[in-house]
Motif scaffolding. Sequence first.
Motif, PDB file in Angstrom:
ATOM      1  N   LYS A   1       7.940   6.288   6.063  1.00 23.84           N
ATOM      2  CA  LYS A   1       7.609   6.791   4.653  1.00 23.84           C
ATOM      3  C   LYS A   1       7.681   5.552   3.803  1.00 23.84           C
ATOM      4  O   LYS A   1       6.639   5.626   2.761  1.00 23.84           O
ATOM      5  N   VAL A   2       8.537   4.676   3.948  1.00 26.93           N
ATOM      6  CA  VAL A   2       8.424   3.468   2.888  1.00 26.93           C
ATOM      7  C   VAL A   2       7.128   2.672   3.440  1.00 26.93           C
ATOM      8  O   VAL A   2       6.704   2.337   2.271  1.00 26.93           O
ATOM      9  N   LEU A   3       6.648   2.447   4.475  1.00 21.07           N
ATOM     10  CA  LEU A   3       5.454   1.781   4.729  1.00 21.07           C
ATOM     11  C   LEU A   3       4.311   2.490   4.039  1.00 21.07           C
ATOM     12  O   LEU A   3       3.456   1.909   3.375  1.00 21.07           O
ATOM     13  N   ARG A   4       4.328   3.744   4.078  1.00 18.13           N
ATOM     14  CA  ARG A   4       3.123   4.683   3.589  1.00 18.13           C
ATOM     15  C   ARG A   4       3.292   4.801   2.221  1.00 18.13           C
ATOM     16  O   ARG A   4       2.330   4.368   1.223  1.00 18.13           O
ATOM     17  N   GLU A   5       4.413   4.593   1.456  1.00 13.11           N
ATOM     18  CA  GLU A   5       4.537   4.730  -0.207  1.00 13.11           C
ATOM     19  C   GLU A   5       4.274   3.233  -0.798  1.00 13.11           C
ATOM     20  O   GLU A   5       3.753   3.260  -1.556  1.00 13.11           O
ATOM     21  N   ALA A   6       4.239   2.336   0.189  1.00 17.79           N
ATOM     22  CA  ALA A   6       4.032   0.895  -0.285  1.00 17.79           C
ATOM     23  C   ALA A   6       2.554   0.354  -0.055  1.00 17.79           C
ATOM     24  O   ALA A   6       1.988  -0.616  -0.260  1.00 17.79           O
ATOM     25  N   GLY A   7       1.704   1.514   0.385  1.00 19.99           N
ATOM     26  CA  GLY A   7       0.281   1.513   0.851  1.00 19.99           C
ATOM     27  C   GLY A   7      -0.132   0.646   2.102  1.00 19.99           C
ATOM     28  O   GLY A   7      -1.142   0.250   2.040  1.00 19.99           O
ATOM     29  N   LEU A   8       0.741   0.429   2.903  1.00 20.78           N
ATOM     30  CA  LEU A   8       0.645  -0.496   4.115  1.00 20.78           C
ATOM     31  C   LEU A   8      -0.145   0.435   5.191  1.00 20.78           C
ATOM     32  O   LEU A   8      -0.701  -0.242   6.037  1.00 20.78           O
TER      33      LEU A   8
END
Length: 128
Positions: free
Chosen positions: A83-90
Motif C-alpha cells: 500500500k505504501v509503495l502504491r500510494e507513493a506511485g511506484l
Amino acid sequence: MSKQKELPLLTPEAAAPCCEPLADHSISTADAIALAPAFKALGDPIRLQLLSQIASAPEGETCVCDLNVGFDVSGPTISHHLKVLREAGLIEGARRGTWVYYSAVREKMSALAGLLVTAEPATATATA
C-alpha cells in the motif's frame, strides 16, 4: 599607521566562480515535492525488496501470492508495505479474481533513477 595588512584587490577573473553554480542543475521544488514520497517509501528494506521483485518480474507483473514468499513478516504486513509503495506511485495493482497483480510504474522509477545518476565531469569527457 594601521598594522592590518591590505588585502589585494580581486580582479574579475579571480572573482568568477570556478564552476557552474549547483542551483543551475538542481531539482525543482515541484519535482522534489513530487518525488520525495517515493524516496521515503524506499527507505524501508522490505519495500525496497518488494519493488525489486515486482520490477524484475519476467512478465512485467507479479501476483501478490508470490510476494509473500521470502519475507519473515505476516501477510498483512506485506499488504501494508505494498500500500505504501502504491500510494507513493511506484507500483500499480490490478485485481484478477481473488488475487492482485502488481507492476512497477516505470515512469516514476525513471524519474527517481534520473536523480541518482550523475553526469560525468566535463574534463572526463573531454579527455576520453
